[in-house]
Design a protein around this motif. Sequence first.
Motif, short mmCIF file in Angstrom:
data_model
loop_
_atom_site.label_atom_id
_atom_site.label_comp_id
_atom_site.label_asym_id
_atom_site.label_seq_id
_atom_site.Cartn_x
_atom_site.Cartn_y
_atom_site.Cartn_z
N SER A 5 0.82 -1.21 0.00
CA SER A 5 0.00 0.00 0.00
C SER A 5 0.85 1.26 0.00
O SER A 5 0.38 2.35 -0.33
N GLU A 6 2.15 1.13 0.38
CA GLU A 6 3.05 2.28 0.40
C GLU A 6 4.13 2.18 -0.69
O GLU A 6 4.90 3.13 -0.88
N ALA A 7 4.16 1.05 -1.39
CA ALA A 7 5.22 0.83 -2.38
C ALA A 7 4.71 1.20 -3.77
O ALA A 7 4.29 0.34 -4.55
N TYR A 8 4.76 2.48 -4.08
CA TYR A 8 4.25 2.94 -5.37
C TYR A 8 5.32 2.79 -6.46
O TYR A 8 6.52 2.82 -6.20
N ASP A 9 4.85 2.63 -7.70
CA ASP A 9 5.75 2.50 -8.84
C ASP A 9 5.88 3.84 -9.56
O ASP A 9 5.49 4.89 -9.02
N CYS A 10 6.41 3.85 -10.77
CA CYS A 10 6.68 5.11 -11.46
C CYS A 10 5.40 5.86 -11.82
O CYS A 10 5.44 7.06 -12.07
N TYR A 11 4.27 5.16 -11.83
CA TYR A 11 2.99 5.80 -12.12
C TYR A 11 2.23 6.18 -10.84
O TYR A 11 1.10 6.64 -10.92
N GLY A 12 2.86 5.94 -9.70
CA GLY A 12 2.20 6.25 -8.44
C GLY A 12 1.20 5.19 -8.01
O GLY A 12 0.43 5.41 -7.06
N GLU A 13 1.19 4.06 -8.68
CA GLU A 13 0.26 2.98 -8.35
C GLU A 13 0.89 1.98 -7.40
O GLU A 13 2.11 1.80 -7.39
N THR A 14 0.06 1.29 -6.64
CA THR A 14 0.58 0.32 -5.66
C THR A 14 0.09 -1.10 -5.90
O THR A 14 0.61 -2.04 -5.30
N ARG A 15 -0.88 -1.30 -6.77
CA ARG A 15 -1.46 -2.63 -6.94
C ARG A 15 -0.88 -3.41 -8.13
O ARG A 15 -0.86 -4.64 -8.11
N ARG A 16 -0.44 -2.70 -9.14
CA ARG A 16 -0.09 -3.37 -10.39
C ARG A 16 1.18 -4.21 -10.28
O ARG A 16 1.24 -5.33 -10.83
N VAL A 47 14.34 4.80 -9.90
CA VAL A 47 13.64 3.71 -9.22
C VAL A 47 12.73 4.29 -8.14
O VAL A 47 12.84 5.46 -7.78
N PHE A 48 11.86 3.43 -7.62
CA PHE A 48 10.79 3.86 -6.73
C PHE A 48 10.62 2.86 -5.59
O PHE A 48 11.25 1.79 -5.61
N PRO A 49 9.80 3.15 -4.60
CA PRO A 49 9.62 2.18 -3.51
C PRO A 49 9.26 0.78 -4.01
O PRO A 49 9.74 -0.23 -3.48
N ALA A 50 8.41 0.70 -5.04
CA ALA A 50 8.03 -0.61 -5.58
C ALA A 50 9.23 -1.37 -6.15
O ALA A 50 9.24 -2.60 -6.16
N SER A 51 10.21 -0.63 -6.64
CA SER A 51 11.40 -1.27 -7.22
C SER A 51 12.12 -2.09 -6.17
O SER A 51 12.52 -3.24 -6.42
#
Length: 240
Positions: A5-16, A47-51
């Motif tokens: 829920s806090e690990a967003y990707d480059c699009y700001g999404e957390t679910r994909r 890179v982002f938190p999701a990375s």
Amino acid sequence: MVNWSEAYDCYGETRRVPELLERVARGEDADAWDELGRRLVLEGSMVFPASFAALPRLVALAPRGARARGLAGAVVRCAAGPHGCDDLFARCSGAVAELGDVLDRHLAARPSAYLPAFLDLLAVRGAYHWSAVLGDFSDDFYEVACPHCATDVTIAIGVHGRYSAIRDWHRGDVDLRPLRPATHGTLYGTGRWMHATAVRDGQGALADGIAHLFGRAECPRCASVFGVADEYAAAHRPVM
């Protein structure tokens, strides 16, 4: 446990990203890998938190395929840049060490695409500056400042020769001086490991280039002699 829920990707999404990880874990899925790469590493540098949240899963998949190895390596290489996720990356230390083992075994098998995996392993070992700039030594040039007189010196390692020179934009490289390659006995630290790995894996051209890169050069202006890699790394090492 990853808090997606806090690990967003480059699009700001957390679910994909977790959905895509499940897809690639079930088998080869080119479309899923392509989308995962776009979401985790933007333009090859961001890179982002999701990375970092995805890194352990990518490393677990790495022994099974090149896409996982390459994407995991790209995430680690980008860790040298600004991303604001230092705490997340620190939690990945175990996965990064495991990736190093996977890459080392892969290189020992002498893959045809050797250099990309070698560069990824350099990043895993913390040699981010070499991971970013090292070439195959077919036509490599490194610009360094002489530590004694501050003259800009061009270092060439490739088909045109192995030399230090002054670069004149009208006449080309002038006042060439041959490089003095390091020997196995004089190599140390990262250079020693890089050279030993290339030799182990039968990468003769790479090993020879590394020996020259970690050797010594003569300044064409003041004739002083200095270590090429030491001066280049000191000027280009990223601020972590």
